[in-house]
Design a protein around this motif. Structure first.
Motif: not given
Length: 377
Positions: A294-301
């Motif tokens: 799982i790869d994620f970034d809060f800033m890009t959503g």
């Protein structure tokens, strides 16, 4: 819902606005604050005279309240919480829940002897993004999480050098200010017990020989310094952030990293930085299992599920707006429901205590260059 507020600052006023949107029946019934101008501010915005008290004890004795919010500066969070606990009232407590090991132990003991339900201000764990990650992990889709790589590059990091946050005696350092959120959401997803931590921190940029207490407005370099409000291209400037971040009294590290070992033997790597700017800002992680990542970034959503043994990639998109990516509204909705007697806390003080313990152990590790056991001893 009659709310008592201890420390009516900008952060808690924002929380109250969110609370009123989720629970329109909520109203500020009493305030404890040392700044008299806060009373005038409240009266001018609401048209209703709100009683102000000099002490928490007086407010609790004289007012019938349904809940209390604590928004003081960080070093007073423990002290004020301990004053509220005997009342048994629901409590919304800003992070970090404590800034020293002594206070953390006092808070733990006081809480265990009380009946108050506490909501700690950990909005990241209740965002739609993290809730989705939790569901994917719990489903077994990527297998058991065996490694986490987490990053927080803070694009507005100058607040920690140009505002009161520069005072480390108030903040307890930047593990407690920022990593406490990240440690918490990682802990929430993993559901495992951390057993040891080692850390390192650096101060490479925000240091210098400018006079202590120097303000940008009084500095001869204020037309060229990239952190100055007088330079139009200065990113993330706020009018209240006025101190020189290259002065001899500028506190706080400007980057830090930690390795956290869990009882299963797996480990988490975490790194935070406070001089990245603009599009270099990032807050997210990779949760790696044998089956997928799982790869994620809060800033890009944007959240991606990358399967390891098939070419399948799932992409989920979330709002990356303000209010801690939607988490603030979820937390205050929960707090209002607790006051109404129809819910229990989604961000308990036990969570705040563990995260603060990890941060304080990380700080001790960095300062002593030792591994630290994550225990209460």
């Amino acid at each position: 819902m009659n709310i008592g507020v201890i420390g009516y600052g900008k952060r808690i006023s924002h929380v109250i606005e969110a609370l009123k949107k989720e629970h329109p029946e909520a109203q500020i019934a009493a305030v404890v604050d040392i700044q008299n101008d806060k009373q005038r501010e409240l009266e001018s915005s609401g048209g209703r005279k709100v009683p102000f008290f000099e002490t928490t004890e007086a407010m609790l004795a004289e007012c019938k309240l349904d809940g209390v919010l604590i928004g003081t500066r960080c070093s007073l969070h423990t002290e004020m919480a301990l004053k509220v606990f005997p009342s048994g009232l629901p409590l919304y407590l800003e992070k970090p829940v404590a800034t020293t090991m002594e206070d953390l132990r006092r808070l733990k003991a006081g809480y265990e002897a009380s009946r108050s339900q506490v909501v700690v201000s950990f909005p990241l764990r209740v965002t739609s993004l993290v809730q989705t990650i939790k569901q994917i992990v719990d489903s077994g889709q990527i297998g058991t999480v065996e490694h986490v790589q987490a990053v927080n590059n803070v694009p507005y990091g100058n607040v920690y050098y140009q505002h009161w946050y520069r005072d480390e005696s108030e903040t307890g350092g930047l593990f407690l200010q920022k990593a406490t959120h990240d440690f918490d959401y990682i802990q929430y997803v993993l559901g495992q017990t951390p057993v040891a931590i080692c850390a390192m921190k650096s101060k490479q940029i925000f240091k210098g020989t400018k006079p202590a207490g120097l303000r940008c407005s009084d500095c001869e370099d204020n037309r060229t310094c990239l952190e100055s409000p007088h330079v139009k291209k200065a990113p993330h400037f706020h009018p209240d952030w006025q101190y020189c971040c290259f002065a001899e009294d500028t506190g706080n590290e400007d980057s830090g990293s930690a390795l956290i070992e869990y009882e299963s033997g797996m480990h988490v790597s975490y790194s935070q930085n406070f001089f990245a700017r603009r599009k270099a800002g990032m807050r997210g992680a990779r949760f790696l299992g044998y089956k997928g990542t799982i790869d994620f970034d809060f800033m890009t959503g944007i959240l991606k599920v990358l399967m390891h043994h098939t070419p399948k990639v799932e992409i989920h998109e979330f709002s990356s707006g303000e209010d801690h990516f939607g988490g603030d509204h979820e937390l205050v909705r929960n707090f209002g429901d607790i006051m109404a007697g129809r819910a229990s806390s989604k961000s308990k003080l036990e969570d705040g205590l563990l995260s603060a313990l990890m941060c304080l152990k990380a700080k001790e590790s960095a300062e002593t260059r030792t591994f630290q056991r994550i225990t209460w001893e």
